[in-house]
Write a protein that holds these residues in place. Structure first.
Motif, mmCIF file in Angstrom:
data_model
loop_
_atom_site.group_PDB
_atom_site.id
_atom_site.type_symbol
_atom_site.label_atom_id
_atom_site.label_comp_id
_atom_site.label_asym_id
_atom_site.label_seq_id
_atom_site.Cartn_x
_atom_site.Cartn_y
_atom_site.Cartn_z
ATOM 1 N N ASP A 120 2.126 10.699 0.376
ATOM 2 C CA ASP A 120 3.399 10.365 -0.233
ATOM 3 C C ASP A 120 3.140 10.703 -1.619
ATOM 4 O O ASP A 120 4.343 10.839 -2.383
ATOM 5 N N LEU A 121 1.985 10.824 -2.248
ATOM 6 C CA LEU A 121 2.045 10.839 -3.740
ATOM 7 C C LEU A 121 2.111 12.460 -4.091
ATOM 8 O O LEU A 121 1.485 13.195 -3.061
ATOM 9 N N ASN A 122 2.574 12.551 -5.229
ATOM 10 C CA ASN A 122 2.352 14.060 -5.803
ATOM 11 C C ASN A 122 1.025 14.438 -6.300
ATOM 12 O O ASN A 122 0.235 13.601 -6.146
ATOM 13 N N ARG A 127 0.877 -1.144 -0.039
ATOM 14 C CA ARG A 127 0.071 0.056 -0.044
ATOM 15 C C ARG A 127 0.736 1.130 -0.065
ATOM 16 O O ARG A 127 2.128 1.300 0.400
ATOM 17 N N VAL A 128 0.443 2.234 -0.598
ATOM 18 C CA VAL A 128 1.068 3.563 -0.560
ATOM 19 C C VAL A 128 0.573 4.604 0.284
ATOM 20 O O VAL A 128 -1.108 4.471 0.555
ATOM 21 N N ARG A 140 -0.409 15.062 -8.929
ATOM 22 C CA ARG A 140 -1.070 14.089 -10.296
ATOM 23 C C ARG A 140 -1.372 12.877 -9.827
ATOM 24 O O ARG A 140 -2.440 12.468 -10.042
ATOM 25 N N GLN A 141 -0.606 12.316 -8.839
ATOM 26 C CA GLN A 141 -0.673 10.967 -8.396
ATOM 27 C C GLN A 141 -2.002 11.070 -7.573
ATOM 28 O O GLN A 141 -2.945 10.019 -7.507
ATOM 29 N N GLN A 142 -2.201 11.906 -6.683
ATOM 30 C CA GLN A 142 -3.258 12.016 -5.750
ATOM 31 C C GLN A 142 -4.826 12.050 -6.556
ATOM 32 O O GLN A 142 -5.706 11.563 -6.252
ATOM 33 N N GLU A 143 -4.733 12.874 -7.803
ATOM 34 C CA GLU A 143 -5.787 13.117 -8.605
ATOM 35 C C GLU A 143 -6.112 11.721 -9.214
ATOM 36 O O GLU A 143 -7.275 11.309 -9.496
ATOM 37 N N ASN A 144 -5.210 11.045 -9.718
ATOM 38 C CA ASN A 144 -5.326 9.800 -10.442
ATOM 39 C C ASN A 144 -6.078 8.545 -9.264
ATOM 40 O O ASN A 144 -6.861 7.933 -9.516
ATOM 41 N N TYR A 145 -5.247 8.648 -8.220
ATOM 42 C CA TYR A 145 -5.922 7.950 -7.160
ATOM 43 C C TYR A 145 -7.399 8.303 -6.504
ATOM 44 O O TYR A 145 -8.174 7.377 -6.550
#
Length: 137
Positions: A9-11, A4-5, A13-18
């Motif tokens: 810790d996500l940037n 799990r992440v 853009r990664q948070q938006e994808n998540y």
């Protein structure tokens, strides 16, 4: 094999994808297939097509509950995650409810001058307005 992440810790853009994946999974429980758009289309980040073949929602993905003048009269839904909840609400309907029940919000500098308002931690009255829009509740 799988690890799990941590969301923090996500940037950005990664948070938006998540967030998109989480909201899409919630909407799948209600018969929607979500299609991510490469750029905002009519104010939407993605569209959700229902299995009835008729219903299509234009959805703007946010990190928090938000109202904004730029979304008025565009038939936009706003989706956001809050704690373990997934909310999808009709933007204009929430604006009307806030105007009727908590008009002081519309007298803030944020709304009057910038045309938007958002809550990182929604107050109890707002969570009560949103309760019927919680897909996990």
């Amino acid at each position: 094999m799988f690890q799990r992440v941590a969301y923090d810790d996500l940037n950005a853009r990664q948070q938006e994808n998540y967030n998109f994946q989480k909201v899409a999974a919630c909407l799948a429980n209600y018969g929607f297939n979500c299609l991510r758009l490469t750029d905002d289309w009519q104010g939407a980040d993605f569209i959700a097509c229902h299995i009835d073949g008729k219903t299509v929602l234009k959805i703007q993905l946010k990190g928090r509950v938000t109202i904004a003048r730029k979304y008025l009269c565009k038939d936009i839904h706003i989706a956001f995650l809050h704690h373990e909840n997934c909310y999808v609400y009709k933007h204009d309907a929430l604006v009307r409810s806030i105007k009727e029940q908590h008009p002081s919000t519309m007298n803030t500098i944020s709304w009057r001058e910038r045309g938007n308002f958002s809550w990182v931690q929604p107050p109890k009255w707002l969570l009560a307005l949103l309760a019927k829009h919680n897909l996990l509740g």
